[in-house]
Write an enzyme that holds these catalytic residues in place. Structure first.
Site, PDB file in Angstrom:
ATOM      1  N   SER A 151       0.878  -1.183   0.000  1.00 59.51           N
ATOM      2  CA  SER A 151       0.000   0.000   0.000  1.00 59.51           C
ATOM      3  C   SER A 151       0.905   1.220   0.000  1.00 59.51           C
ATOM      4  CB  SER A 151      -0.858  -0.023   1.266  1.00 59.51           C
ATOM      5  OG  SER A 151      -1.446   1.238   1.479  1.00 59.51           O
ATOM      6  N   TYR A 164      -2.219  -0.946  10.076  1.00 64.11           N
ATOM      7  CA  TYR A 164      -2.232  -1.270   8.645  1.00 64.11           C
ATOM      8  C   TYR A 164      -0.937  -0.782   7.988  1.00 64.11           C
ATOM      9  CZ  TYR A 164      -3.985  -1.529   3.816  1.00 64.11           C
ATOM     10  OH  TYR A 164      -4.159  -1.815   2.480  1.00 64.11           O
TER      11      TYR A 164
HETATM   12  P1  NDP Z   1     -11.328  -6.735   0.525  1.00 62.59           P
HETATM   13  O1  NDP Z   1     -11.656  -6.406   1.936  1.00 62.59           O
HETATM   14  O2  NDP Z   1     -12.316  -6.514  -0.552  1.00 62.59           O
HETATM   15  O3  NDP Z   1     -10.831  -8.253   0.419  1.00 62.59           O
HETATM   16  C1  NDP Z   1      -9.916  -8.748   1.350  1.00 62.59           C
HETATM   17  C2  NDP Z   1      -9.744 -10.227   1.151  1.00 62.59           C
HETATM   18  O4  NDP Z   1      -8.944 -10.729   2.248  1.00 62.59           O
HETATM   19  C3  NDP Z   1     -11.083 -10.968   1.201  1.00 62.59           C
HETATM   20  O5  NDP Z   1     -11.026 -12.077   0.338  1.00 62.59           O
HETATM   21  C4  NDP Z   1     -11.139 -11.399   2.651  1.00 62.59           C
HETATM   22  O6  NDP Z   1     -11.966 -12.519   2.904  1.00 62.59           O
HETATM   23  C5  NDP Z   1      -9.680 -11.755   2.903  1.00 62.59           C
HETATM   24  N1  NDP Z   1      -9.416 -11.828   4.334  1.00 62.59           N
HETATM   25  C6  NDP Z   1      -9.593 -10.859   5.264  1.00 62.59           C
HETATM   26  N2  NDP Z   1      -9.344 -11.342   6.498  1.00 62.59           N
HETATM   27  C7  NDP Z   1      -9.006 -12.655   6.335  1.00 62.59           C
HETATM   28  C8  NDP Z   1      -8.670 -13.702   7.220  1.00 62.59           C
HETATM   29  N3  NDP Z   1      -8.668 -13.524   8.542  1.00 62.59           N
HETATM   30  N4  NDP Z   1      -8.375 -14.919   6.723  1.00 62.59           N
HETATM   31  C9  NDP Z   1      -8.421 -15.140   5.382  1.00 62.59           C
HETATM   32  N5  NDP Z   1      -8.752 -14.187   4.487  1.00 62.59           N
HETATM   33  C10 NDP Z   1      -9.050 -12.968   4.962  1.00 62.59           C
HETATM   34  O7  NDP Z   1      -9.980  -5.921   0.231  1.00 62.59           O
HETATM   35  P2  NDP Z   1      -9.267  -5.462  -1.123  1.00 62.59           P
HETATM   36  O8  NDP Z   1      -9.609  -6.388  -2.215  1.00 62.59           O
HETATM   37  O9  NDP Z   1      -9.449  -4.029  -1.258  1.00 62.59           O
HETATM   38  O10 NDP Z   1      -7.725  -5.665  -0.696  1.00 62.59           O
HETATM   39  C11 NDP Z   1      -6.880  -6.648  -1.235  1.00 62.59           C
HETATM   40  C12 NDP Z   1      -5.466  -6.285  -0.861  1.00 62.59           C
HETATM   41  O11 NDP Z   1      -5.111  -5.039  -1.447  1.00 62.59           O
HETATM   42  C13 NDP Z   1      -5.243  -6.127   0.638  1.00 62.59           C
HETATM   43  O12 NDP Z   1      -3.985  -6.669   0.980  1.00 62.59           O
HETATM   44  C14 NDP Z   1      -5.240  -4.627   0.834  1.00 62.59           C
HETATM   45  O13 NDP Z   1      -4.494  -4.251   1.964  1.00 62.59           O
HETATM   46  C15 NDP Z   1      -4.606  -4.159  -0.459  1.00 62.59           C
HETATM   47  N6  NDP Z   1      -4.890  -2.775  -0.837  1.00 62.59           N
HETATM   48  C16 NDP Z   1      -6.164  -2.418  -1.234  1.00 62.59           C
HETATM   49  C17 NDP Z   1      -6.423  -1.126  -1.624  1.00 62.59           C
HETATM   50  C18 NDP Z   1      -7.788  -0.690  -2.064  1.00 62.59           C
HETATM   51  O14 NDP Z   1      -7.979   0.520  -2.322  1.00 62.59           O
HETATM   52  N7  NDP Z   1      -8.755  -1.552  -2.190  1.00 62.59           N
HETATM   53  C19 NDP Z   1      -5.351  -0.102  -1.643  1.00 62.59           C
HETATM   54  C20 NDP Z   1      -4.077  -0.579  -1.206  1.00 62.59           C
HETATM   55  C21 NDP Z   1      -3.872  -1.877  -0.832  1.00 62.59           C
HETATM   56  P3  NDP Z   1     -13.580 -12.384   3.144  1.00 62.59           P
HETATM   57  O15 NDP Z   1     -14.176 -12.421   1.770  1.00 62.59           O
HETATM   58  O16 NDP Z   1     -13.878 -13.594   3.940  1.00 62.59           O
HETATM   59  O17 NDP Z   1     -13.830 -11.101   3.866  1.00 62.59           O
END
Ligand code: NDP
Length: 251
Positions: A151, A164
């Site tokens: 990020s 984070y």
């Molecule tokens: P979402 O919240 O849409 O998706 C997150 C994913 O991680 C989901 O599949 C979720 O599962 C899974 N997850 C969360 N907690 C756990 C856990 N305890 N065990 C297993 N899986 C878990 O986030 P994004 O798609 O936005 O983010 C994806 C990545 O990109 C992350 O690493 C985030 O930090 C990074 N990022 C995102 C940005 C953005 O603007 N969107 C910007 C910068 C970085 P479940 O479906 O069960 O909730």
């Protein structure tokens, strides 16, 4: 990124994606499958994983899924999962560490220690356990690619991003250490997606208009490029899916 991937870019590749149940990870899994890969999907919710796997199968590709709660998993569970995968899979050509937890957006003085721990467990510890467990399978590939998700706050700290931000600095560090340890054997890089229309983004920026954000599908060119052979010589680097994009402002 202006990248036009070949349709067969990932033919015969086996790629594992964490957090494949939603947001960017779901889109990446579907996109890799459309470019020929077989997928191994990890997530914590069976029903959501099943749905993504079915969508991949409907398009004629293979997909297996495994549940793993990264907030509670142990190193032993990750080793066991890797052994289960290894029993049916000769090698892994790619791992996308995408699962992530945001935690609380608030000053350091108010960060809840329990939430801090949970963010570190998902974003750093479980990501490390899984990496350690999956490395032998990745090293069996002749073009392995290990991709972490960072990020902008993992490169420059910002007020209120507490656990984070610290977890994403750790992610960048893990990537750099591994890239040096596996030079010429495995490429290891980070992607910073930039503000993207997902649930995580909406919870960090509740007043933002999501229509002004790129969708997960819009940022897939970089995700494809890093998994395919066009990025073969790149390692130890942190790439922006949306170069030049200014970080958002939390309210
Ligand atoms: P979402 O919240 O849409 O998706 C997150 C994913 O991680 C989901 O599949 C979720 O599962 C899974 N997850 C969360 N907690 C756990 C856990 N305890 N065990 C297993 N899986 C878990 O986030 P994004 O798609 O936005 O983010 C994806 C990545 O990109 C992350 O690493 C985030 O930090 C990074 N990022 C995102 C940005 C953005 O603007 N969107 C910007 C910068 C970085 P479940 O479906 O069960 O909730």
């Amino acid at each position: 990124m202006h990248y036009q991937p070949q349709r067969d870019l990932l033919n015969d590749r086996i790629i594992l994606v964490t957090g494949a149940s939603d947001g960017i990870g779901k889109e990446a899994a579907l996109t890799y499958a459309r470019h020929g890969a077989s997928l191994i999907l990890l997530g914590r919710q069976e029903a959501k994983l099943r749905q993504v796997a079915q969508a991949i199968k409907d398009e004629g590709q293979q997909a297996q899924w495994f549940t793993l709660d990264m907030a509670t998993c142990t190193p032993e569970e990750c080793q066991q999962l890797a052994a289960t995968i290894a029993a049916a899979t000769p090698h892994l050509d790619g791992v996308l560490h995408n699962a992530g937890l945001l935690g609380d957006i608030c000053p350091m003085s108010e960060q809840d220690p329990a939430t801090w721990d949970a963010v570190m467990r998902v974003n750093v510890n479980a990501t490390f356990y899984l990496t350690q467990a999956l490395l032998p399978l990745l090293l069996k590939s002749d073009s392995g690619s290990l991709v972490f998700t960072s990020s902008s706050v993992g490169r420059q700290g910002r007020a209120n991003w507490g656990a984070y931000a610290a977890s994403k600095f750790a992610t960048e560090g893990m990537m750099q250490v591994l890239a040096e340890e596996y030079q010429n054997r495995l490429r290891v890089n980070c992607i910073n997606p930039g503000g993207t229309r997902t649930k995580m983004r909406a919870s960090a920026f509740p007043t933002e208009d999501p229509q002004k954000l790129k969708t997960p599908a819009d940022i897939m060119p970089l995700y494809l490029w890093l998994m395919g052979d066009d990025s073969r010589r790149k390692t130890g680097m942190s790439f922006d899916a949306q170069p030049g994009r200014k970080p958002g402002i939390t309210q």
